[in-house]
Design an enzyme around this catalytic site. Structure first.
Site, mmCIF file in Angstrom:
data_model
loop_
_atom_site.group_PDB
_atom_site.id
_atom_site.type_symbol
_atom_site.label_atom_id
_atom_site.label_comp_id
_atom_site.label_asym_id
_atom_site.label_seq_id
_atom_site.Cartn_x
_atom_site.Cartn_y
_atom_site.Cartn_z
ATOM 1 N N ASP A 293 46.782 33.073 38.383
ATOM 2 C CA ASP A 293 46.002 33.866 37.424
ATOM 3 C C ASP A 293 46.779 33.888 36.108
ATOM 4 O O ASP A 293 47.481 32.931 35.801
ATOM 5 C CB ASP A 293 45.747 35.270 37.985
ATOM 6 N N HIS A 327 45.552 31.126 34.392
ATOM 7 C CA HIS A 327 44.313 31.282 33.625
ATOM 8 C C HIS A 327 44.614 31.465 32.148
ATOM 9 O O HIS A 327 43.944 30.912 31.287
ATOM 10 C CB HIS A 327 43.507 32.473 34.145
#
Length: 514
Positions: A293, A327
């Site tokens: 993430d 991300h």
């Protein structure tokens, strides 16, 4: 070249080589008291196996010539408690939780809990103030992954008079019941977690990363959770397979994170690297991120915590880090109701992340959600799909796709309206971009006040893919788009170069472009 001492302990020192190099430089030799002890390339150098209360001379050399020198005296140490003395087996089979916890609880001030080579199975541990927890080379703290082995931290506990509350658990910006983390600290100060060993959180796709695991409390543990703590230092260790966020300092101050490695599979869920939330004075240097993430996500709570405490995350310094396969490299938000102020990101390398800078806010975060004083300087990005994304329509939370959050129409400014003030990006090279070089979506009723971009060079991959830069309802897929901007009061573009863009500029509702 100057050397800056970042941290000095009884048995180790962390120094920073001053310079613009993002993460690594050409190889150099490390000399201690006239003896070459190792070679290295890192801009943040960690030295181990020193003796307490001892004077050392440190020199870095290239081609026989000294390039930097300093002297130092290590700190004093009271006692070392070896966990093997407490019956920890380290055999990878025995549950060593009680032995490890006993060593921590028995450690005197200025003492060290030492974990030697071995694999130590354990459930989770609670830390205490004024200790050093050191993992020796070859030591692995290996957490169990059975959910029923974790105690629960209640989100809120009402006081006897019913007028106040005690917040322990937290999940994505709300005071919610959550499992105690692999390492948990509550109301602590002067804690060091260091060494050459590894902490493995037992993260896997069967228990912690399976789809739908977040639907009901208690929520997943993090690798480390520090609630209302002060003077926390984490350096050198490798952290891998966290059940969710890796490091979560929460309403804490004076946090230092140096030279660690954070590893999680690319597709693991919510495995952010470092998420300071409503924290002050956070120093991050020399960290290698490869996570599932955001590498770093700076936060300050959702609506309830932001309005109640009004505590922004502020004075965050990030440098000489290598961030890959996340991300976002450095993200601000989306749990940001208390605001974020004074963030400097410099001399870093971003590789193969979806986004470089990522700001995520939305209507509903509130008037205290002020983003201001954000500076990115001397950054190198490669294979970052969308290098700069500022999104004021982020469609998170149950109401994220409602008309109120997503409409492009101008709404009244009220207590629910967030604001973005000053963003400054300079001396940045972005190679092999894909979707959009710069994607900026301000609110029509509360335009972004100031964005300055100077000495920016963006080139696009010859095999650029098509994708959505900002997670919002109105964002269409793009490929090799240059600068897209909406709803900005002042946008300064100075020496901004776009190479191989299909369309260089798409700018509307911007009051002033220089």
């Amino acid at each position: 070249m100057n050397l800056k001492i970042l941290n000095l302990l009884a048995r180790s020192i962390t120094v920073e080589l001053e310079g613009d190099t993002p993460y690594e430089r050409e190889q150099y030799e490390v000399w201690i008291n006239g003896t070459c002890v190792k070679t290295d390339t890192k801009m943040v150098l960690l030295l181990r196996d020193l003796k307490p209360a001892t004077k050392y001379e440190l020199a870095l050399k290239q081609d026989g010539q000294s390039i930097a020198e300093t002297t130092f005296v290590t700190e004093e140490e009271s006692y070392t408690l070896n966990v093997r003395q407490f019956r920890a087996k380290g055999d990878g089979i025995t549950d060593d939780t009680q032995a490890l916890q006993a060593a921590i609880l028995c450690c005197p001030p200025k003492g060290r809990v030492f974990i030697p080579k071995g694999t130590y199975k354990f459930r989770n541990l609670f830390l205490k103030s004024n200790i050093v927890l050191e993992l020796g080379k070859g030591a692995v703290l290996s957490a169990y992954s059975e959910r029923d082995k974790f105690p629960v931290l209640p989100g809120t506990i009402e006081s006897y008079d019913g007028e106040s509350e005690y917040n322990l658990g937290s999940w994505e910006g709300n005071p919610l019941d959550s499992m105690a983390s692999i390492l948990t600290g509550i109301d602590l100060e002067h804690v060091v977690i260091c060494g050459e060993g590894t902490i493995d959180g037992g993260g896997n796709f069967d228990v912690w990363w399976v789809a739908g695991v977040n639907q009901n409390p208690p929520y997943r543990p993090r690798m480390m959770f520090f609630n209302r703590c002060k003077d926390i230092i984490i350096e050198g260790i490798t952290i891998q397979n966290s059940p969710s966020w890796n490091l979560h300092p929460y309403f804490s101050e004076d946090i230092k994170i140096y030279g660690i490695t954070l590893l999680s599979p690319d597709s693991s869920h919510n495995t952010d690297g470092i998420d300071p939330e409503s924290c002050t004075n956070v120093d991050i240097a020399g960290v290698h991120f490869s996570v599932g993430d955001d590498c770093i996500a700076i936060k300050s709570g959702k609506i309830y915590m932001g309005r109640k405490h009004k505590k922004p995350c502020r004075n965050i310094n990030i440098r000489h880090c290598f961030m890959e396969r996340g991300h976002g490299a450095v993200t601000i938000g989306s749990e940001i109701a208390g605001g974020v102020k004074d963030v400097l990101v410099s001399c870093c390398k971003f590789y193969h992340t979806d986004r470089g800078l990522r700001i995520k806010t939305r209507r509903g975060r509130g008037k205290d959600s002020i983003i201001d004083g954000i500076v990115f300087d001397r950054i190198v990005m490669d294979e970052v799909k969308s290098p700069f994304v500022v999104n004021c329509f982020y469609f998170c939370d149950p109401d994220g796709r409602t008309e109120y959050v997503g409409t492009q129409e101008k709404l009244p400014v009220d207590e629910r309206t967030p604001s973005v003030k000053s963003l400054h990006f300079k001396n940045i090279v972005c190679k092999n971009a894909h979707h959009t070089g710069v994607c900026i979506y301000g609110l029509p009723e509360q335009k972004i006040e100031s964005i300055v971009m100077e000495n920016i060079d963006i080139s696009y991959s010859s095999e650029a893919t098509k994708g959505i830069a900002a997670m919002m309802l109105a964002c269409e897929p793009t490929s090799r788009l240059g600068i897209f901007a909406r709803n900005v009061k002042s946008l300064v573009l100075e020496n901004v170069n776009l190479h191989n863009a299909v369309k260089e500029y798409d700018i509307k509702e911007v009051a002033r472009v220089n």
